[in-house]
Write a protein that holds these residues in place. Structure first.
Motif, PDB file in Angstrom:
ATOM      1  N   ALA A  35       4.620  10.383 -13.372  1.00  0.00           N
ATOM      2  CA  ALA A  35       3.445  10.538 -14.242  1.00  0.00           C
ATOM      3  C   ALA A  35       2.134  10.628 -13.469  1.00  0.00           C
ATOM      4  N   GLU A  36       1.906   9.723 -12.536  1.00  0.00           N
ATOM      5  CA  GLU A  36       0.623   9.708 -11.826  1.00  0.00           C
ATOM      6  C   GLU A  36       0.419  10.945 -10.954  1.00  0.00           C
ATOM      7  N   PRO A  37       1.378  11.299 -10.077  1.00  0.00           N
ATOM      8  CA  PRO A  37       1.160  12.513  -9.274  1.00  0.00           C
ATOM      9  C   PRO A  37       1.095  13.786 -10.112  1.00  0.00           C
ATOM     10  N   LEU A  38       1.809  13.831 -11.230  1.00  0.00           N
ATOM     11  CA  LEU A  38       1.743  15.013 -12.091  1.00  0.00           C
ATOM     12  C   LEU A  38       0.371  15.092 -12.762  1.00  0.00           C
ATOM     13  N   SER A  39      -0.183  13.953 -13.133  1.00  0.00           N
ATOM     14  CA  SER A  39      -1.524  13.917 -13.707  1.00  0.00           C
ATOM     15  C   SER A  39      -2.558  14.462 -12.724  1.00  0.00           C
ATOM     16  N   LYS A  40      -2.446  14.063 -11.474  1.00  0.00           N
ATOM     17  CA  LYS A  40      -3.368  14.555 -10.440  1.00  0.00           C
ATOM     18  C   LYS A  40      -3.218  16.062 -10.250  1.00  0.00           C
ATOM     19  N   ALA A  41      -1.982  16.546 -10.276  1.00  0.00           N
ATOM     20  CA  ALA A  41      -1.735  17.977 -10.056  1.00  0.00           C
ATOM     21  C   ALA A  41      -2.248  18.829 -11.212  1.00  0.00           C
ATOM     22  N   LEU A  42      -2.159  18.317 -12.436  1.00  0.00           N
ATOM     23  CA  LEU A  42      -2.536  19.105 -13.612  1.00  0.00           C
ATOM     24  C   LEU A  42      -3.964  18.839 -14.083  1.00  0.00           C
ATOM     25  N   GLY A  43      -4.554  17.754 -13.597  1.00  0.00           N
ATOM     26  CA  GLY A  43      -5.921  17.444 -13.995  1.00  0.00           C
ATOM     27  C   GLY A  43      -6.056  16.899 -15.401  1.00  0.00           C
ATOM     28  N   GLN A  44      -4.966  16.350 -15.937  1.00  0.00           N
ATOM     29  CA  GLN A  44      -4.976  15.751 -17.275  1.00  0.00           C
ATOM     30  C   GLN A  44      -4.131  14.478 -17.255  1.00  0.00           C
ATOM     31  N   PRO A  45      -4.398  13.537 -18.171  1.00  0.00           N
ATOM     32  CA  PRO A  45      -3.553  12.336 -18.248  1.00  0.00           C
ATOM     33  C   PRO A  45      -2.109  12.705 -18.571  1.00  0.00           C
ATOM     34  N   VAL A  46      -1.170  11.899 -18.078  1.00  0.00           N
ATOM     35  CA  VAL A  46       0.248  12.069 -18.411  1.00  0.00           C
ATOM     36  C   VAL A  46       0.729  10.746 -18.995  1.00  0.00           C
ATOM     37  N   VAL A  47       1.208  10.794 -20.216  1.00  0.00           N
ATOM     38  CA  VAL A  47       1.597   9.593 -20.951  1.00  0.00           C
ATOM     39  C   VAL A  47       3.101   9.604 -21.191  1.00  0.00           C
TER      40      VAL A  47
END
Length: 327
Positions: A56-68
């Motif tokens: 979740a955290e690295p994907l959030s950084k890559a996409l520029g949006q929160p991942v829940v």
């Protein structure tokens, strides 16, 4: 002349305005433009849940949006798979185990989604063979000796699994067919109950995750016979594999994957696949998954699609042959 200049100016302004409108109409809407939801069809603390939270955290950084991460447990993961398949917001993906993507369509007569039509493969997260274990014998025994003894004993032996249609059940049925064994199937409520039954002598073997059984193997309470993959696994390189036991056609691994609704635009699927591939192959994430008992290999959407297709064919044939049904 003055009127002509005014007309030319007006035409130029109109042309610029039209170009701006056209460019605006053609420009793709940024994606993602809000939080990404990862649906996990298993309870908190399960391997798909742990993996989803790891990503979740690295994907959030890559996409520029929160991942829940949102847990939707039930029906052996099928509820979460169905929620993912039916999502229409363009921002929902799921972490799903191999069962709901391969064997469930044959086990459940009223499965509310079609794994091959309603879900799109994004990325394989990790895979692992099961470990074939038995109670520790009084006298050391090789894998070949154990198989020979089990073959002679026929249906006087029993094996445990966490239920009909589970990986341990289907996997052992494949092993039985390949090696000419006949132990009876005894379902249990979970892995700990199987281990207690083995230690108590009620069942004589099982296929279980390495993370569950290896502490008992290392403490001398259980014997590890082999891993269920065709070749030796980097997770447990000391254990023989199915090819070494002459178990032809047996190559069983459990795995978890990221899937998206089939309706998600292909460009968005491709971006998720690229970003997750980078994340999963980073040394930090690969090492963390290895420590949890999972190996990272080809994470591509195409490799995942191939694995889904081959496992679906394998388990579909077995389930039909054995007439295994859950509803």
């Amino acid at each position: 002349m003055k009127l002509l200049k005014q007309l030319l100016f007006a035409c130029a302004a109109l042309h610029i305005a039209m170009l701006s409108l056209t460019a605006g109409a053609q420009a793709p809407e940024p994606w993602p433009n809000r939080a990404i939801r990862i649906v996990v069809g298993y309870p908190s603390g399960s391997s798909p849940d742990v993996q989803a939270r790891l990503l979740a955290e690295p994907l959030s950084k890559a996409l520029g949006q929160p991942v829940v991460v949102e847990n939707k447990p039930g029906a052996s993961g099928n509820i979460g798979a169905d929620v993912t398949a039916k999502a229409t917001d363009g921002h929902t993906i799921g972490v799903i185990g191999n069962g709901p993507l391969t064997s469930s369509k044959f086990l459940y007569a009223k499965l509310p989604y079609d794994p091959l039509k309603d879900l799109a493969p994004i990325s394989l997260i990790g895979s692992a063979p099961l470990v074939w274990v038995a109670p520790k014998p009084a006298k050391p025994m090789t894998a070949a000796e154990f198989i020979s003894q089990a073959r002679t004993s026929g249906d006087k032996l029993a094996y445990g699994s966490v239920g009909a249609g589970s990986g341990g059940h289907l996997g052992m049925e494949l092993v039985k067919e390949s090696l000419g064994l006949a132990p009876l199937h005894v379902p249990f409520a979970g892995g700990p109950a199987i281990l207690n039954a083995m230690l108590g002598g009620q069942v004589q073997m099982a296929l279980l995750p390495g993370s569950t059984v290896m502490p008992l193997v290392q403490s001398g309470k259980l014997q590890a016979i082999a891993v269920t993959s065709a070749t030796r696994s980097s997770l447990l390189p000391e254990l023989p594999a199915m090819q070494e036991l002459d178990a032809k056609g047996v190559n069983i691994e459990v795995w978890n994957a990221v899937m998206a609704p089939a309706t998600m635009p292909v460009a968005h699927q491709a971006r998720l696949s690229r970003e997750l591939g980078k994340i999963l192959h980073s040394p930090e994430i690969t090492q963390k998954l290895f420590q949890q008992g999972w190996k990272v290999e080809d994470t591509s959407a195409s490799a995942l699609a191939q694995r889904i297709t081959s496992d679906t064919a394998l388990y579909g044939h077995l389930i039909a042959k054995k007439n295994i049904k859950l509803d």
